[in-house]
Design a protein around this motif. Sequence first.
Motif, PDB file in Angstrom:
ATOM      1  N   ALA A 481      18.020 -20.896  22.834  1.00  0.00           N
ATOM      2  CA  ALA A 481      18.941 -20.130  21.989  1.00  0.00           C
ATOM      3  C   ALA A 481      18.322 -19.823  20.630  1.00  0.00           C
ATOM      4  CB  ALA A 481      20.237 -20.922  21.808  1.00  0.00           C
ATOM      5  N   TYR A 482      16.995 -19.788  20.555  1.00  0.00           N
ATOM      6  CA  TYR A 482      16.324 -19.604  19.265  1.00  0.00           C
ATOM      7  C   TYR A 482      15.232 -18.545  19.373  1.00  0.00           C
ATOM      8  CZ  TYR A 482      18.704 -23.765  17.602  1.00  0.00           C
ATOM      9  OH  TYR A 482      19.675 -24.663  17.224  1.00  0.00           O
ATOM     10  N   ARG A 483      14.931 -17.954  18.223  1.00  0.00           N
ATOM     11  CA  ARG A 483      13.812 -17.025  18.128  1.00  0.00           C
ATOM     12  C   ARG A 483      12.853 -17.549  17.066  1.00  0.00           C
ATOM     13  NH1 ARG A 483      15.088 -13.260  21.543  1.00  0.00           N
ATOM     14  NH2 ARG A 483      13.056 -12.281  21.248  1.00  0.00           N
ATOM     15  N   ARG A 495      18.425 -19.330  15.013  1.00  0.00           N
ATOM     16  CA  ARG A 495      19.300 -19.330  16.181  1.00  0.00           C
ATOM     17  C   ARG A 495      19.771 -17.902  16.424  1.00  0.00           C
ATOM     18  NH1 ARG A 495      21.951 -23.590  18.854  1.00  0.00           N
ATOM     19  NH2 ARG A 495      23.617 -22.845  20.223  1.00  0.00           N
ATOM     20  N   ALA A 496      19.636 -17.438  17.664  1.00  0.00           N
ATOM     21  CA  ALA A 496      19.967 -16.044  17.950  1.00  0.00           C
ATOM     22  C   ALA A 496      20.313 -15.885  19.418  1.00  0.00           C
ATOM     23  CB  ALA A 496      18.790 -15.135  17.593  1.00  0.00           C
ATOM     24  N   SER A 497      21.190 -14.945  19.701  1.00  0.00           N
ATOM     25  CA  SER A 497      21.516 -14.648  21.094  1.00  0.00           C
ATOM     26  C   SER A 497      20.299 -14.030  21.768  1.00  0.00           C
ATOM     27  CB  SER A 497      22.703 -13.681  21.156  1.00  0.00           C
ATOM     28  OG  SER A 497      22.386 -12.479  20.483  1.00  0.00           O
ATOM     29  N   GLY A 498      20.146 -14.305  23.036  1.00  0.00           N
ATOM     30  CA  GLY A 498      18.998 -13.793  23.764  1.00  0.00           C
ATOM     31  C   GLY A 498      17.702 -14.480  23.392  1.00  0.00           C
ATOM     32  N   GLY A 499      17.798 -15.646  22.757  1.00  0.00           N
ATOM     33  CA  GLY A 499      16.598 -16.372  22.347  1.00  0.00           C
ATOM     34  C   GLY A 499      15.987 -17.164  23.486  1.00  0.00           C
ATOM     35  N   SER A 544      18.098 -15.699   7.983  1.00  0.00           N
ATOM     36  CA  SER A 544      17.925 -14.481   8.784  1.00  0.00           C
ATOM     37  C   SER A 544      17.296 -13.354   7.974  1.00  0.00           C
ATOM     38  CB  SER A 544      19.270 -14.036   9.362  1.00  0.00           C
ATOM     39  OG  SER A 544      20.221 -13.833   8.323  1.00  0.00           O
TER      40      SER A 544
END
Length: 570
Positions: A481-483, A495-499, A544
């Motif tokens: 859940a991370y980039r 933390r980001a969606s699609g991570g 961010s």
Amino acid sequence: MTPMQHAEAALAADAAHADAAIWIHRQPDAAILDRARTLEAEGPRGRPLWGIPFVVKDNIDVAGVPTTAGCPGYAYTPAVDAPAVRRLLEAGALFIGKTNLDQFATGLVGTRSPYGVPRNVFDPELVPGGSSSGSACAVAAGIVRFALGTDTAGSGRVPAAFGGIVGLKPTVGSISATGLVPACRSVDTISVFARSVDEALAVQRVIAGFDGQDPYARRPPYPHLRRSAALPAPRVAMADVAPLCEPAVAAAYRQACGFLNAAPIDISLFLESARLLYEGPWVAERTAALRDVLGRRPDVLHPTTRTILESGLDRRTVDAFDAFHTLRQARREAEHLFARHDALLLPTAPFCPSLAEVVADPLGPNRRLGTFTNFANLCDMAGYAVPIGFAPDGTPVGGMLLGPAWSEGRLAPLADALHRRFAATVGATGHPLPPPPPPDTLAADETALFCIGAHMSGLPLNGQVTGLGGRFLRQATTEPAYRLFALGNRPGLLRASGGGAVAGEVWALPTAAIGTLLAQVPPPLGFGTVALADGPCLGFLAESAGVADAPDVTRFGGWRAWLGTQAEGS
């Protein structure tokens, strides 16, 4: 094993080895067995060394037992134990006796004693090493599991090398020197001989502690005796010292360097400072410690010891200041070294002289033995001497891992791995090495910190973590859940969606030091809760806005993998 079984095994091993020169005083069999019965009747009571036999170098006080320092004319009988001995007895250890040494701990050969020369357990024609000769031989022969020695110039490391055992040289000032006959008081330390790295570390945990009565005692800046886990990317330094060593030592050292993937550095300044211990003002410090004996009763001294002590009377103050400046340079060089590396690997000794060589030249071989050991205390280092192989004639070769002061716990897994790679048995006993314990778990006064970039092991900012007492716990990954973004020489985690899942390392840091480390972290980075695959953990996170224009490197799975691609492309 019970205390009685330990005691009976120690007495049997001593009888089988049959070397009276190990001892200056050995407790009567009946006294040893009586004490073992008492310990057994009492039960463990939580004592970590319950019933385990040990010996003490005879320049360390044991109440009611004469302290000779290898000089009968100097002997006195102390009324109280040295603090290190008292702590061992309180921990349930079983005292067996006091051991032989180079007189007044002045020597690395182990032959400068009126009580005889302990037998080298591998070859009786070779020196046993000193000055803690008897203590090392007692462990190497399997009589005891551990022993107290001392280390000023290498006395706790050279005899360990020649006996195929472990010698732990603690940080100077971490163990009380009260009750220790001084050699060079400003750089003396009590040391530990043991079967393995972790058994030595366990003993140091018992005997270490600040002593307000010892003017050279120091308070540790953090709990330094907790064992780290094995580093995934240790940075070890080495030096091209083959020309200074016998071929068998050079060959074993080369293999050890290969095992640890050690990188070459220049140690010329350390070697220069090493010579100061016996050729500079610290000889005068030895003389000062024994001024009364030298002035009033010189005939009680061993001839070689007397020669060395008398040379201290000729030292000039103006030369001392040159030496002090050289040492300050060497200490600064050590700071730079350990900012870039986790440890320095060197041979413990460049060779092992024969008894005949020392008879022919009482000073030359001894001087050469201190080539790599003399500078450690002067430069405020801690370290372990461990076996790193065998010469063609079957005698052991020792290597030495040195780190900065207060690094004993962090060095332990590296030293233990080195030991187990090149030796499977203890000394000359044929007994297998005891199994290693697991790393210490997170303590109540520590906080787990998830590192994902330059603060990881082997990377440029790791020294900020270790310098505050950080120790490696384990590798870990985040939940998917991370980039991860590349912010120049460091990453940012968001933390980001699609991570995806991002790899990193969990380090234990003293909770009191978390704020200090955070103050060194520039924006847009900071600390926050990171969801790891095995649960939440404090870790590095980025704002961010600070990563908006940065390259996304999440697909590589972690910063170390990303760095690898950059190295391949350069």
